[in-house]
Design a protein around this motif. Structure first.
Motif, PDB file in Angstrom:
ATOM      1  N   TYR A 175       0.923  -1.240  -0.243  1.00  0.00           N
ATOM      2  CA  TYR A 175       0.208  -0.168  -0.233  1.00  0.00           C
ATOM      3  C   TYR A 175       1.040   1.148   0.073  1.00  0.00           C
ATOM      4  O   TYR A 175       0.540   2.496  -0.437  1.00  0.00           O
ATOM      5  CB  TYR A 175      -0.734  -0.134   1.119  1.00  0.00           C
TER       6      TYR A 175
ATOM      7  N   LEU B 283       1.773   1.586  -3.462  1.00  0.00           N
ATOM      8  CA  LEU B 283       0.719   2.368  -4.194  1.00  0.00           C
ATOM      9  C   LEU B 283       0.647   3.692  -4.288  1.00  0.00           C
ATOM     10  O   LEU B 283       0.126   4.543  -4.305  1.00  0.00           O
ATOM     11  CB  LEU B 283      -0.705   1.129  -3.946  1.00  0.00           C
ATOM     12  N   ASN B 284       0.539   3.981  -2.489  1.00  0.00           N
ATOM     13  CA  ASN B 284      -0.127   5.727  -2.334  1.00  0.00           C
ATOM     14  C   ASN B 284       1.125   6.304  -2.497  1.00  0.00           C
ATOM     15  O   ASN B 284       0.836   7.456  -3.337  1.00  0.00           O
ATOM     16  CB  ASN B 284      -0.484   5.686  -0.808  1.00  0.00           C
TER      17      ASN B 284
ATOM     18  N   TYR C 105      -4.683   1.652 -10.263  1.00  0.00           N
ATOM     19  CA  TYR C 105      -5.872   3.319 -10.154  1.00  0.00           C
ATOM     20  C   TYR C 105      -6.517   2.132  -9.221  1.00  0.00           C
ATOM     21  O   TYR C 105      -6.831   1.161  -8.936  1.00  0.00           O
ATOM     22  CB  TYR C 105      -6.903   2.751 -11.263  1.00  0.00           C
ATOM     23  N   ARG C 106      -7.463   2.797  -8.470  1.00  0.00           N
ATOM     24  CA  ARG C 106      -8.167   2.321  -7.037  1.00  0.00           C
ATOM     25  C   ARG C 106      -9.714   2.216  -8.321  1.00  0.00           C
ATOM     26  O   ARG C 106     -10.079   3.124  -9.038  1.00  0.00           O
ATOM     27  CB  ARG C 106      -9.303   3.397  -6.541  1.00  0.00           C
TER      28      ARG C 106
ATOM     29  N   TRP D 224      -7.612  -1.894  -5.617  1.00  0.00           N
ATOM     30  CA  TRP D 224      -6.602  -1.098  -6.271  1.00  0.00           C
ATOM     31  C   TRP D 224      -6.743  -2.187  -6.974  1.00  0.00           C
ATOM     32  O   TRP D 224      -6.827  -3.376  -6.772  1.00  0.00           O
ATOM     33  CB  TRP D 224      -5.299  -1.559  -5.274  1.00  0.00           C
TER      34      TRP D 224
END
Length: 61
Positions: A26, A29-30, A37-38, A43
């Motif tokens: 995470y 990703l963040n 993409y979410r 995700w």
């Protein structure tokens, strides 16, 4: 590379490929280190993004 996986990965699959925990996944990703993409709360990670991340990591070594 990673052809046994679908083109779009889940966080769990990405963790399995990279051999990392969910917290680290995470974080990647963040911070936008791995492009994804979410879709609502979930995700969706293109397999190509994970491959590019691995290739860049190898080049740094």
């Amino acid at each position: 590379m990673f052809n046994q996986y679908d083109d779009i990965l889940t966080v769990e699959e990405m963790c399995e490929i990279l051999k990392i925990g969910k917290n680290n996944a995470y974080k990647l990703l963040n911070q936008g280190i791995i492009k994804a993409y979410r879709n609502g709360k979930n995700w969706r990670i293109p397999r190509k993004s994970v491959t590019e991340y691995v290739e860049k990591s190898i080049l740094k070594v």
